[in-house]
Design a protein around this motif. Sequence first.
Motif, PDB file in Angstrom:
ATOM      1  N   UNK A   1       0.850  -1.187   0.000  1.00 49.13           N
ATOM      2  CA  UNK A   1       0.000   0.000   0.000  1.00 49.13           C
ATOM      3  C   UNK A   1       0.884   1.235   0.000  1.00 49.13           C
ATOM      4  N   UNK A   2       0.259   2.363  -0.288  1.00 48.93           N
ATOM      5  CA  UNK A   2       0.945   3.655  -0.226  1.00 48.93           C
ATOM      6  C   UNK A   2       0.289   4.507   0.845  1.00 48.93           C
ATOM      7  N   UNK A   3       1.133   5.143   1.652  1.00 49.38           N
ATOM      8  CA  UNK A   3       0.656   6.163   2.581  1.00 49.38           C
ATOM      9  C   UNK A   3       0.904   7.508   1.898  1.00 49.38           C
ATOM     10  N   UNK A   4      -0.169   8.222   1.562  1.00 47.53           N
ATOM     11  CA  UNK A   4      -0.093   9.444   0.762  1.00 47.53           C
ATOM     12  C   UNK A   4      -0.191  10.647   1.684  1.00 47.53           C
ATOM     13  N   UNK A   5       0.799  11.556   1.592  1.00 45.25           N
ATOM     14  CA  UNK A   5       0.789  12.812   2.329  1.00 45.25           C
ATOM     15  C   UNK A   5       0.749  13.945   1.307  1.00 45.25           C
ATOM     16  N   UNK A  14      -4.388   1.243  -1.339  1.00 43.85           N
ATOM     17  CA  UNK A  14      -3.863  -0.108  -1.589  1.00 43.85           C
ATOM     18  C   UNK A  14      -3.313  -0.231  -3.007  1.00 43.85           C
ATOM     19  N   UNK A  15      -2.207  -0.993  -3.138  1.00 44.99           N
ATOM     20  CA  UNK A  15      -1.630  -1.292  -4.446  1.00 44.99           C
ATOM     21  C   UNK A  15      -2.230  -2.617  -4.909  1.00 44.99           C
ATOM     22  N   UNK A  16      -3.397  -2.525  -5.559  1.00 46.82           N
ATOM     23  CA  UNK A  16      -4.175  -3.716  -5.879  1.00 46.82           C
ATOM     24  C   UNK A  16      -4.205  -4.033  -7.362  1.00 46.82           C
ATOM     25  N   UNK A  17      -3.215  -3.496  -8.107  1.00 40.94           N
ATOM     26  CA  UNK A  17      -3.141  -3.764  -9.544  1.00 40.94           C
ATOM     27  C   UNK A  17      -1.719  -4.166  -9.912  1.00 40.94           C
ATOM     28  N   UNK A  18      -1.569  -4.966 -10.966  1.00 39.89           N
ATOM     29  CA  UNK A  18      -0.211  -5.317 -11.405  1.00 39.89           C
ATOM     30  C   UNK A  18       0.606  -4.088 -11.790  1.00 39.89           C
TER      31      UNK A  18
END
Length: 530
Positions: A1-5, A14-18
Amino acid sequence: MLEVHDSLGRRIVPLDKPAFTIGRREGNDLHLMGSDVSRDHAEIAQANGRFVVRDRGSRYGTFVNGAQISETPLAHGDRIQLGRAGDAELVFLFEDGASLERQPPSAVGDLRQVAALLEGLRALGSGRVLDEVLALVLDSAIEMTGAERGFIMLANDAGDLEMKLARARGRVTLPGTRFDTSRKIPEEVFATGEEKIVADLLDGDLANVHMGTVALGIRHVLCTPLRLVRYVDRADASSKETRIGVLYLDSREKGTLLSRATRSALETLAVEAAVAIENARLYRDSVEKARIEQELRIASQIQQALLPAPRRHAGFFDAMGASVPCREIGGDFFDYVDLADGRFGFALGDVAGKGAPAALLTAMLQGIFAAQTYVSVDPKEMMARINTALIHRSIESRFATAFFGVLGPDGALTYCNAGHNPPLLFSRQSVRRLDQGGMILGMFDHVSYDQEQVQLQRGDVVVVFSDGVSEALSASGEEFGEDRIKAVIGGDLAAGPDVMVERLFEAVRDFTRGAVQSDDVTALVVRYGG
């Protein structure tokens, strides 16, 4: 996942794609706004349990832990930055929530409501009026920053700032006379395109420069430009920025007005607000344009209704007239007058100018001619009366040329030409010009006009036309000219007036094909029947 600031706060994606795409374009999996963010900036790809971040040819680069990359593997805790400005920071997380517990909460998180605001602005910008968009922007900016009041100034066509709306806390609209402040700060921000922050107007010489503002008790000022940025993705091209105005906020108490988090959120708001305001202005202009076009269509219908029926026939004459305006409404007219003594009057005029002013003057001239229906008046007297009427009315571009002829059953044609293109009289033996009369109407008072009487024979034809016919230009810039009129009409004098008019208009259309019509085209043909 990425925590976006970013300026909208902190969130987990979430990084839910290829292949997870990131950029300014709305079609990306993660849509980010920022001056350094390209439309398609970067992507994170996963394969065999490993994650790799790739730059997608962005203009300002992609950085991982401070180093610019084109492609690199990601490890837990790596920090991804799009461009050097650092408008947004992405933290790569490989363990659920590990970073969330260690990282301090973002100060901008208190402004998460900005996300909903921006979505509202996008919706409003394309479908609501300008005043409502301005009010929404100001109210949101005041609530977000804790400012006491604010205003929006927009640039006019000359590039000068004009006050559009002023608001105070509680969504109160302030009248312009009550919203006194120095123009120096907003004009400086608009000229430079740089945000202006004044922590305390009482410091140094600022109090003297902004004396009017200080007198109101105002000490803290934040002013940011409203600019439209049109990004380009080619490396050899530069983004284009257009400043449309400024957003100004001030307060007697510092509060959160000057905090870094507030300023960051306000910058994002200003970018979206500029787009929404411009969309609202375009929408308003399109509505106004549609209204004007509708009014012009109605005016055109009225003007056509004021013209007589094109064909007029009696025992001793046959007449046909037609007019094609180059705009919705024109400045040419023709008219017929059935005089009380049994003679037939016909007129054709051309008013100076185009559009609505010319059309109004045209309607007035038609009214004067129509008023003579019950009076047998000589053509020269008619022109003198029209000239006096124009002189004594304060009408812009009140000049006109006109031809008025009166034909009797015996074939006697009495006419007066007031500065108009000389009509052509076609007979079996010759073609002559009807040019006796006087000067243009509406220029000088107390002008006398002459008239001439000519005797027509059975089958003779009078052709009256506006300069939209004789001076019509071809695509190469050549004028249609009088000789072509003679060739079209003189080639078949046995044809009816309706056929002659149609042939003349068709010849002009063919001659000007490929060129823009720049003047009204009007013609009137009268045949004496004996």
